[in-house]
Design a protein around this motif. Structure first.
Motif, short mmCIF file in Angstrom:
data_model
loop_
_atom_site.label_atom_id
_atom_site.label_comp_id
_atom_site.label_asym_id
_atom_site.label_seq_id
_atom_site.Cartn_x
_atom_site.Cartn_y
_atom_site.Cartn_z
N PRO A 76 2.67 -0.68 -9.49
CA PRO A 76 1.31 -0.14 -9.65
C PRO A 76 0.72 -0.50 -11.00
O PRO A 76 1.43 -0.89 -11.93
CB PRO A 76 1.52 1.38 -9.53
CG PRO A 76 2.87 1.55 -8.90
CD PRO A 76 3.68 0.37 -9.31
N SER A 96 2.43 0.04 -14.62
CA SER A 96 3.87 0.20 -14.39
C SER A 96 4.72 -0.51 -15.44
O SER A 96 5.92 -0.27 -15.53
CB SER A 96 4.25 -0.31 -13.00
OG SER A 96 3.93 -1.69 -12.87
N ALA A 153 7.96 0.89 -11.83
CA ALA A 153 7.15 2.10 -11.73
C ALA A 153 7.39 2.93 -12.98
O ALA A 153 8.54 3.14 -13.37
CB ALA A 153 7.51 2.92 -10.49
N ARG A 211 3.85 0.81 -1.17
CA ARG A 211 3.41 2.13 -0.70
C ARG A 211 4.41 3.21 -1.10
O ARG A 211 4.04 4.34 -1.44
CB ARG A 211 3.21 2.11 0.81
CG ARG A 211 1.92 1.49 1.27
CD ARG A 211 1.61 1.82 2.72
NE ARG A 211 2.59 1.22 3.63
CZ ARG A 211 2.42 0.03 4.20
NH1 ARG A 211 1.34 -0.70 3.96
NH2 ARG A 211 3.34 -0.45 5.03
N GLY A 258 3.73 4.39 -4.43
CA GLY A 258 2.41 5.00 -4.64
C GLY A 258 1.37 4.02 -5.09
O GLY A 258 0.32 4.42 -5.60
#
Length: 253
Positions: A54, A57, A228, A249, A252
């Protein structure tokens, strides 16, 4: 058959580049931001690895630290048997020039030089002559043999990026680091570039480590390292677009 399971990260021996306990903190006091938090990770020789996660991250921080572009707050980075933190600034500059190749969104080509002169520039700066056989092979793999006399303004974006890749390859680097290399390209040119990077691994034995946010780009790799919150969250072997999307996914993203 493609594997979609998330694997536990490991630090392999004999890797092209490895990080141990890598921590990067930006700022101090209440403004401190932990970009990398005690990361252990390695990247195999002769393999294509994508780094994903993400926003925020730690992807770019990890690439910049392992490529010697930024200093870690704590921890070690090894390029082969060489520990980067043990090098002087001058020695690190030489290492980046001679043992590391870089491909970024911005092509960073000199506008007054031809494509060929841009490609061999790192060798000229090092006082070295190009290996003509290797240069010819790289140019053939990238399909730019008929563009070597052109200046960047006379090349398409995709052609300029291929020249940038050739420049990264010409010194026979230990590792090529690519930071969102398709970000400034249209979808067709981006797919062509990723196919060329794949061929560089398969046909030239090159090691490629790429940061990307694009699952389709990551699907060209042999392996995806997932980040992450500044930590390695897992890995994907033989990634596909679907397996990458599923893994993201789960983070997140």
């Amino acid at each position: 058959m493609n594997s979609t399971r998330i694997l536990e990260p490991s630090v392999a021996t004999g890797a092209a580049v490895s990080a141990f306990g890598l921590t990067k903190i930006h700022g101090t006091g209440d403004a401190a931001v932990v970009a990398l938090d005690d990361v252990d990770v390695s990247f195999e020789r002769g393999r294509f690895t994508a780094i994903m996660g993400p926003s925020g991250s730690g992807k770019s921080s990890l690439l910049h630290c392992i490529a010697g572009l930024d200093n870690a707050t704590r921890g070690q980075v090894h390029l082969g048997d060489t520990e980067l933190s043990a090098l002087s600034d001058d020695a690190l500059t030489v290492l980046r020039r001679e043992r590391i190749g870089f491909v970024f969104q911005a092509f960073n080509l000199l506008p007054t030089l031809t494509a060929l002169d841009n490609i061999v520039l790192p060798l000229k700066l090092a006082g070295r002559r190009p290996d003509r056989d290797h240069l010819d092979h790289v140019v053939a793999v990238l399909g730019i043999g008929d563009r070597l006399g052109h200046r960047p303004s006379e090349l398409s974006g995709g052609q300029q990026q291929r020249v940038a890749v050739a420049r990264a390859l010409v010194t026979r680097p230990d590792v090529i680091f690519a930071d969102e290399p398709t970000g400034a390209l249209d979808s067709v040119s981006g797919q062509e570039l990723l196919s060329f990077l794949r061929r560089c691994v398969d046909e030239l034995g090159q090691t490629v480590v790429m940061v990307t946010h694009d699952p389709a780009a990551a699907a060209h790799a042999d392996r995806v390292v997932l980040l992450a919150d500044g930590q390695v969250a897992g890995e994907l072997a033989d990634p596909t677009v679907d397996s990458v999307l599923e893994a993201l996914r789960g983070l997140g993203a």
